[in-house]
Design an enzyme around this catalytic site. Structure first.
Site, PDB file in Angstrom:
ATOM      1  N   LYS A 113      -0.898  37.342   6.539  1.00  0.00           N
ATOM      2  CA  LYS A 113      -1.174  37.986   5.245  1.00  0.00           C
ATOM      3  C   LYS A 113      -2.176  39.127   5.390  1.00  0.00           C
ATOM      4  O   LYS A 113      -2.138  40.096   4.638  1.00  0.00           O
ATOM      5  CB  LYS A 113      -1.664  36.937   4.233  1.00  0.00           C
ATOM      6  CG  LYS A 113      -0.618  35.868   3.900  1.00  0.00           C
ATOM      7  CD  LYS A 113       0.624  36.483   3.294  1.00  0.00           C
ATOM      8  CE  LYS A 113       1.660  35.465   2.854  1.00  0.00           C
ATOM      9  NZ  LYS A 113       2.863  36.085   2.290  1.00  0.00           N
TER      10      LYS A 113
ATOM     11  N   TYR B  55      -1.070  31.664   8.893  1.00  0.00           N
ATOM     12  CA  TYR B  55      -0.718  32.240   7.579  1.00  0.00           C
ATOM     13  C   TYR B  55      -1.687  33.372   7.205  1.00  0.00           C
ATOM     14  O   TYR B  55      -1.268  34.450   6.782  1.00  0.00           O
ATOM     15  CB  TYR B  55      -0.754  31.109   6.542  1.00  0.00           C
ATOM     16  CG  TYR B  55      -0.343  31.487   5.146  1.00  0.00           C
ATOM     17  CD1 TYR B  55       1.003  31.649   4.803  1.00  0.00           C
ATOM     18  CD2 TYR B  55      -1.299  31.675   4.141  1.00  0.00           C
ATOM     19  CE1 TYR B  55       1.378  31.975   3.506  1.00  0.00           C
ATOM     20  CE2 TYR B  55      -0.933  31.994   2.846  1.00  0.00           C
ATOM     21  CZ  TYR B  55       0.409  32.141   2.530  1.00  0.00           C
ATOM     22  OH  TYR B  55       0.769  32.471   1.240  1.00  0.00           O
TER      23      TYR B  55
END
Ligand code: NAP
Length: 248
Positions: free
Chosen positions: A160, A156
């Site tokens: 990002k 993740y």
């Protein structure tokens, strides 16, 4: 005059959480609303109805942001339906949290395909109409963990962080066409995505926040409204942290 009067906005992953709050906020500021979601469930339809009640024109499109062709078709359809796309909010995102030691290839690929490739797919799809119009604002939903990293979220966080590099590159590449591109890095926001965290993890996050509370989807939607509107006409390539001071 409302802040987004006459603008058409496309928001991905808008059935709940930050996407839903952004759609409602933008609708209340006069925007025409095009929203996408991967599933056409009751929640997604309800967001449409709620936006319509605010007196705006709304269309919903069922689409997977990870699918390149699908994304191009959605952008084409929005242009056909509304005549322009002035604002894109790349909001759709998922988590598949686990320690790197036990992370599967599938968990890595799913997160990168939806969170990062999805941002590429939709941005690629809207830049042609935005270049023709010679205006546009692209808003990418990153995260504070894309800046700081986080144990258990290497997939993740990487997605990002990738969004931030992408955002800055797009801002440099398309600024001369009057297309702005910015990212929002939310901190700990109270949505279904964070609801699945254990209570002790939630408390740990809240304790670290100077404002001593988790953010609301509306806190993030307010930042998105600023970036979508002409109030931010001279702001591009930036990352706005909406995190209650967490990363200060
Ligand atoms: P959420 O409550 O989990 O909502 C995510 C939305 O994206 C849902 O509507 C979901 O649809 C949709 N979606 C998922 N996969 C999709 C796909 N492949 N194509 C199209 N739509 C898809 O998430 P959230 O908390 O509102 O977060 C929104 C964004 O902010 C995400 O990018 C997230 O990473 C980022 N963010 C959130 C936080 C936080 O604390 N909540 C913090 C930092 C960043 P379904 O309901 O049908 O699955």
């Amino acid at each position: 005059m409302a802040l987004l009067d006459g603008k058409t906005v496309l928001i991905t992953g808008a059935s709940r959480g930050i996407g839903r709050a952004t759609a409602l906020k933008f609708a209340s500021e006069g925007a025409n609303i095009a929203i996408t979601n991967i599933t056409e469930d009751a929640e997604f339809c309800a967001v449409c109805d709620e936006c319509e009640k605010l007196g705006t024109t709304v269309r919903r499109y069922v689409s997977n942001v990870a699918d390149y062709d699908d994304s191009q078709k959605v952008a084409e359809k929005v242009c056909e339906d509304f005549g322009s796309i002035d604002v894109l909010v790349n909001n759709a995102g998922i988590t598949r949290d686990t320690l790197l030691m036990i992370m599967t290839e599938e968990q890595w690929d799913q997160v990168l395909e939806i969170n990062l490739k999805g941002v590429f797919n939709l941005t690629r799809a809207v830049i042609k109409p935005m270049m023709k119009q010679r205006r546009g604002s692209i808003i990418n939903m990153s995260s504070v963990v894309g800046i700081s990293g986080n144990a258990g979220q290497s997939n993740y966080s990487a997605s990002k962080a990738g969004i931030i590099g992408f955002t800055k590159s797009v801002a440099r590449e398309l600024g001369s066409r009057n297309i702005r591109c910015n990212a929002i890095a939310p901190g700990f926001i109270l949505t279904e995505m964070t609801d699945k965290l254990k209570d002790e993890v939630k408390k740990e996050w809240t304790d670290k926040i100077p404002l001593k509370r988790g953010g609301t989807p509306d806190d993030v939607a307010n930042a998105a409204l600023f970036l979508a509107s002409d109030m931010s006409a001279y702001i591009s390539g930036q990352v706005i942290q909406v995190c209650g001071g967490m990363l200060t």
